[in-house]
Motif scaffolding. Structure first.
Motif, PDB file in Angstrom:
ATOM      1  N   GLY A 682      18.599  37.488   6.467  1.00 59.01           N
ATOM      2  CA  GLY A 682      17.166  37.397   6.721  1.00 59.01           C
ATOM      3  C   GLY A 682      16.735  35.943   6.901  1.00 59.01           C
ATOM      4  O   GLY A 682      15.958  35.594   7.813  1.00 59.01           O
ATOM      5  N   ILE A 683      17.288  35.053   6.029  1.00 61.93           N
ATOM      6  CA  ILE A 683      16.948  33.632   6.116  1.00 61.93           C
ATOM      7  C   ILE A 683      17.425  33.091   7.463  1.00 61.93           C
ATOM      8  O   ILE A 683      16.693  32.373   8.153  1.00 61.93           O
ATOM      9  CB  ILE A 683      17.590  32.859   4.946  1.00 61.93           C
ATOM     10  CG1 ILE A 683      16.903  33.280   3.604  1.00 61.93           C
ATOM     11  CG2 ILE A 683      17.485  31.338   5.118  1.00 61.93           C
ATOM     12  CD1 ILE A 683      17.676  32.888   2.366  1.00 61.93           C
ATOM     13  N   LYS A 684      18.669  33.532   7.787  1.00 61.07           N
ATOM     14  CA  LYS A 684      19.232  33.033   9.046  1.00 61.07           C
ATOM     15  C   LYS A 684      18.374  33.454  10.254  1.00 61.07           C
ATOM     16  O   LYS A 684      18.062  32.656  11.146  1.00 61.07           O
ATOM     17  CB  LYS A 684      20.652  33.565   9.203  1.00 61.07           C
ATOM     18  CG  LYS A 684      21.380  32.988  10.381  1.00 61.07           C
ATOM     19  CD  LYS A 684      22.768  33.565  10.581  1.00 61.07           C
ATOM     20  CE  LYS A 684      23.308  32.972  11.892  1.00 61.07           C
ATOM     21  NZ  LYS A 684      24.647  33.419  12.156  1.00 61.07           N
ATOM     22  N   ILE A 685      17.978  34.732  10.252  1.00 62.12           N
ATOM     23  CA  ILE A 685      17.145  35.240  11.367  1.00 62.12           C
ATOM     24  C   ILE A 685      15.845  34.454  11.442  1.00 62.12           C
ATOM     25  O   ILE A 685      15.436  33.984  12.508  1.00 62.12           O
ATOM     26  CB  ILE A 685      16.846  36.733  11.164  1.00 62.12           C
ATOM     27  CG1 ILE A 685      18.126  37.545  11.326  1.00 62.12           C
ATOM     28  CG2 ILE A 685      15.789  37.247  12.137  1.00 62.12           C
ATOM     29  CD1 ILE A 685      17.998  38.955  10.796  1.00 62.12           C
ATOM     30  N   ASN A 686      15.240  34.295  10.252  1.00 66.19           N
ATOM     31  CA  ASN A 686      13.951  33.580  10.252  1.00 66.19           C
ATOM     32  C   ASN A 686      14.088  32.119  10.653  1.00 66.19           C
ATOM     33  O   ASN A 686      13.167  31.524  11.199  1.00 66.19           O
ATOM     34  CB  ASN A 686      13.290  33.710   8.877  1.00 66.19           C
ATOM     35  CG  ASN A 686      12.645  35.080   8.708  1.00 66.19           C
ATOM     36  OD1 ASN A 686      11.699  35.422   9.408  1.00 66.19           O
ATOM     37  ND2 ASN A 686      13.217  35.896   7.838  1.00 66.19           N
TER      38      ASN A 686
END
Lengths: 865, 119
Positions: A682-686
């Motif tokens: 999720g962090i990576k996507i964001n």
């Protein structure tokens, strides 16, 4: 008999002469009493009158073929006839004489005679015979008068008539004489008997009054004994009333009854008037109307007195027998004696040791004065003392008359003694006692009286001796009994002690025996159940003895003889070397041994474990070897099974551990993948939104969002880390760790956690198990129960831990319960490894109640699991 | 315009993907779902979907199971499996179930958009 008219015609004058002869004949015969005299005279007269050569008379017995010549007379022309002739030798005369007189004028010429007749007549020189026979009845000649001539003679009718008449008269005279002789003899015999019998005999004739009451009797005859007995001198023709006026009526009545009834009677009765007892037998005699009786009687007075005396003595003995003391014996004896004799007193005197003094030992008196207690013989006359000492009985009939024993009548008159008698009693020639009786009137002491005194003295003395002996015996018995009782008590005590001791030994032996039996039975049972047998090998005799168990092991009959070699027979090939070793051990080893053999018993392979122990005797020599063979085939199988089970359990533990490990890894993987991984993704996507041209506002929003995601990732990492190793548990204990789970999991579901610790802190692995189990159950609730509330309760007891997780969720489907639901199978297998159990109660729509119990002890025993 | 449905239980990832892919040209996010069951419900409601981006790991129906169902019911919908597992076995399983693409969660958004467009 010949017709007298014929004779008369033959010659009246001759007949008259013959009649004169017959008168003379009868007169002559009458003068004789004796038959022999009559016979002799008759034949002599006839021989002379008829001028016969021989005349005789004979007695005939045809049955005996005998004619006895009784009397004969004649001349020598015919010699005397032999004493006996045989009638059979004269058949014809015999035949003729049966019917009437037998006449032969000439025996040679008479044709009626047989040759035998002639020959026999010739032998006795008979040429003419005339025989007149007296017959009994018609045909039985009994007596014959025979006239014979040695030359032929023509017998005239007068001759025959005379002969017949003479025969009749002679026979009658002889028979009469014989009867008179017999009567005289009989009379003589009767008289002899009459006078010789001891009993009195008399013939009496009863006299009755007009009322037929017997009033008297007349003595017709009496024998000598009667005179002697009664002392009467002239009784014949006398009346009894005249002879003995006081003779009791009894006798008249009794004789009168016999005379009237004709029934003889025997009886005993006392004639008071005569002071005699008689034994009488009376029977009727003659014609009834003569009222005569024969009375035979004897005096039984003495016998009666003796009987009475005997009765008295028996009574005395009976009275004395039960008495136990001498005093009673003496007094009783004297009382009985005095009463029996009818005297005024009777005393039993007993001599004392000095041979002079004596005292009254027993006394009975009836109106008599007392005697001094002690007296002395020396005060009496020498003659009396001498008489006593010689055992002589002294009796004085009348003390009024002085004599040998009575010197002065006055002394006796003063003490009122008119007669006295004394009987001394000697024992071994020594005067020991005497009995004295006194009468207040003169008395003739009879033999019976004195004899009775003697007997009483003896019996009293004997009774005294007996009572004294009994007394002595009683004393001795008492003494002996006391001694005996003491001895018995002592012996009883000893016996009791001995018995107790024996009982103890016996009990012990019994107990030992029971124990032995029990042990034996137990051994048998044990042998049977444990598949073992025992044996004993005697090293001295080389004998091997097997128990029943051994025979059972080898499937042999228990009578089969056995030796150690038997092991070789049954051992399988690969164990033969061991079998040889076993035999070697049994026979020679001096140490205990143990060996395992594989044997083939009836086609079945068994594994035998053989153990042997050597037993030494007192000298230290090996005496026996005792051993046990055990079939360990099953044990082996069981051991292998256990081993296999253990291996399987180990495998199961390994699998469970592996599975747990896998689950754990999976969970961690899940946590990493779904938790931290997703957050990082999720962090990576964001972070992809940070591109060129991004507005500042958007940048700041994304930055804040990524920051938040990073914080979540840190929290998640901590959670995973915490899950891997709950630090709270380690640092703060189970209660804090459970509270921690509650806190973490509470959210949509409200968890109420209670923990009760009744036991000190558990071992670490156990705490971890409780923690993990609770955590997994609660996680399951969160994941699957769709509950709103859940009660968690943990109770740590002294021997078990109980975990209860109860929710109000949807419940479990039935099939899930069977399959232990999701995740429950793994929880269950882990609990079972800890020897615990898990139970589920659940109904669809009504929540789930899970209870776990893990034993505490099991944990400590298996700390390695 | 490719009509896309995102099925992802992790909300951060689902929202992030929706936000970023919506900005990509030619891709229109027509629906998203946090589980397989919701996804199937939305498909049944008549939403026109060309491509479905399905997470492998979800509670309830897994990504592979949902793929099988979707391919059975609406074979024209292309499915892209999104996962963190990189092993070939997973990939083969996904392809067998009917997935058109198997995409690891470390892929850049541009590359993901390119695969969406290509399937």
């Amino acid at each position: 008999m010949a017709d007298k008219k014929e004779y008369k015609e033959a010659g009246q004058s001759a007949w008259k002469e013959r009649q004169a002869f017959l008168l003379r004949f009868s007169d002559t015969l009458r003068t004789y009493n004796n038959q022999h005299d009559i016979g002799k005279a008759a034949v002599e007269m006839l021989a002379k009158e008829l001028v016969l050569d021989r005349c005789y008379c004979s007695m005939i017995s045809l049955s005996k073929d005998q004619a006895n010549i009784l009397y004969q007379s004649g001349n020598s022309l015919i010699p005397p006839i032999p004493c006996t002739l045989s009638p059979a030798n004269f058949p014809e005369p015999l035949m003729q004489s049966i019917d009437g007189p037998f006449l032969v004028n000439d025996t040679v010429a008479d044709e009626r005679l047989t040759a035998v007749d002639r020959e026999c007549f010739a032998a006795i020189s008979f040429r003419a015979v005339a025989a007149c026979t007296i017959r009994r009845g018609k045909k039985d000649p009994v007596w014959s008068l025979v006239a014979t001539q040695s030359v032929p003679r023509n017998w005239t009718a007068v001759d025959i008539m005379l002969l017949e008449e003479a025969a009749e008269r002679l026979y009658g005279a002889i028979e009469n004489a014989r009867a008179l002789t017999a009567l005289a003899e009989s009379e003589k015999k009767y008289r002899t008997l009459f006078n010789s019998i001891d009993e009195c005999f008399c013939i009496i004739q009863m006299i009755f009054d007009e009322n037929r009451k017997p009033v008297d009797y007349l003595v017709l005859e009496a024998n000598r004994a009667l005179y002697e007995l009664t002392g009467l001198t002239d009784v014949i023709g006398k009346r009894m009333r005249e002879l003995a006026p006081a003779h009791e009526q009894f006798w008249y009545d009794k004789y009168g009854e016999i005379a009237l009834t004709g029934e003889p009677a025997r009886f005993q009765h006392e004639a008071d008037a005569l002071n005699r007892w008689y034994d009488v037998y009376a029977f009727p005699m003659g014609k009834p109307q003569e009222l005569k009786l024969a009375v035979l009687f004897k005096d039984i007075t003495e016998r009666k007195h003796a009987e009475k005396r005997q009765v008295f003595l028996l009574r005395l003995s009976d009275a004395l027998r039960p008495l136990a003391d001498p005093f009673s014996v003496q007094n009783t004896a004297m009382e009985l004696l005095a009463k029996w004799l009818g005297v005024m007193n009777a005393s039993y005197f007993e001599m004392e040791g000095d041979g002079d003094s004596f005292h009254v030992a027993g006394h009975f008196k009836d109106q008599a004065k007392d005697l001094p207690e002690r007296m002395r013989l020396s005060d009496f006359s020498d003659s009396l003392v001498a008489a006593y000492q010689s055992g002589r009985t002294v009796a004085v009939n009348d003390t009024g008359i002085t004599g040998e024993w009575v010197k002065s009548s006055e002394i006796y008159a003063r003490i009122g003694v008119a007669a006295w008698a004394a009987v001394p009693l000697l024992k071994h020639g020594k005067l020991v006692a005497w009995i004295g009786v006194n009468s207040n009137k003169p008395r003739v002491w009879s033999e019976v009286d004195l004899q009775t005194l003697n007997d009483v003295a003896k019996r009293t003395w004997d009774a005294l001796e007996r009572t004294r002996a009994e007394q002595a015996l009683r004393d001795a018995e008492l003494k002996y009994r006391i001694q005996l009782e003491n001895d018995v008590k002592k012996r009883t005590r000893e016996l009791q002690e001995s018995r107790d001791s024996l009982q103890t030994i016996f009990d012990e032996r019994l107990k030992a025996e029971e124990e032995r039996n029990k042990t034996y039975l137990l051994l048998q049972k044990s042998e049977e159940t444990a598949s073992l047998g025992s044996w004993e090998f005697n090293r001295f005799t080389g004998q091997l003895t097997w128990s029943d168990g051994m025979y059972r092991l080898f499937d042999l009959n228990n009578t089969t003889p056995v030796t150690p070699i038997i092991y070789l027979k049954y051992t399988v090939e690969k164990s033969l070397a061991k079998a040889e070793k076993v035999i070697q051990y049994i026979q020679n080893s001096d140490a205990d041994f143990e060996e395992t053999l594989e044997v083939n018993i009836s086609g079945k392979i068994k594994v035998l474990r053989i153990k042997g122990t050597v037993v030494r005797n007192g000298q230290g020599d090996i005496e026996r070897v005792l051993g046990v063979d055990q079939d360990i085939s099953e044990m082996r199988g069981a051991e292998e099974k256990i081993k296999k089970m253990e291996q399987e359990q180990q495998l199961q533990i390994f699998r469970t551990s592996l599975s747990t490990l896998e689950e754990e890894r999976h969970r961690i993987s899940e946590s990493l993948h779904n938790g931290i991984g997703q957050l990082l993704y999720g962090i990576k996507i964001n972070m992809s939104s940070f591109r060129h041209g991004i507005s500042e506002e958007e940048f700041n929003q994304n930055k804040a969002y990524i920051n938040e995601l990073l914080t979540q990732a840190i929290v998640e990492t901590r959670r995973v880390s915490h899950e891997l190793m709950p630090t709270t548990l380690e640092q703060f204990g189970l209660k804090s760790a459970i509270d921690d789970i509650c806190r973490q999991l509470s959210g949509e579901i409200e968890f109420n956690c209670h923990i009760s610790v009744q036991h000190n802190r558990l071992e670490k692995y156990m705490e971890l198990a409780v923690y993990r189990t609770t955590q997994e159950l609660m996680t399951n609730v969160v994941k699957h129960a769709k509950a709103t509330a859940c009660e968690v309760m943990i109770i740590i007891g002294t021997d078990q831990v109980k975990i209860v997780v109860s929710d109000n969720g949807r419940g479990m489907p039935q099939e899930s319960e069977k399959a232990d639901g999701i995740g429950l199978a793994s929880i269950r297998s882990k609990i079972e490894l800890l020897d615990g159990r898990l139970t589920i109660a659940s109904e669809p729509g009504n929540g789930t109640h899970i209870e776990v119990i893990i034993p505490h002890q099991g944990l400590t025993q298996k700390p390695g699991r | 315009m490719i009509k896309l449905m995102i099925v992802e239980d992790n909300e951060v990832v689902r929202q992030g993907l929706s936000h970023l892919l919506a900005a990509e040209a030619g891709i229109a996010i027509v629906a998203d779902a946090q589980s397989g069951a919701i996804a199937l419900e939305k498909l049944a409601s008549g939403i026109g979907v060309d491509v479905m981006l399905i997470d492998w790991n979800m509670p309830g129906l897994s990504g592979v199971e949902l793929t099988s169902r979707v391919k059975l019911l609406m074979p024209h919908i292309k499915v892209i499996i999104l996962t963190m597992h990189s092993k070939d076995e997973y990939r083969m399983q996904a392809i067998s179930a009917g997935a058109s693409a198997y995409v690891l969660k470390d892929l850049a958004i541009e590359d993901l958009a390119k695969i969406i467009r290509e399937v």
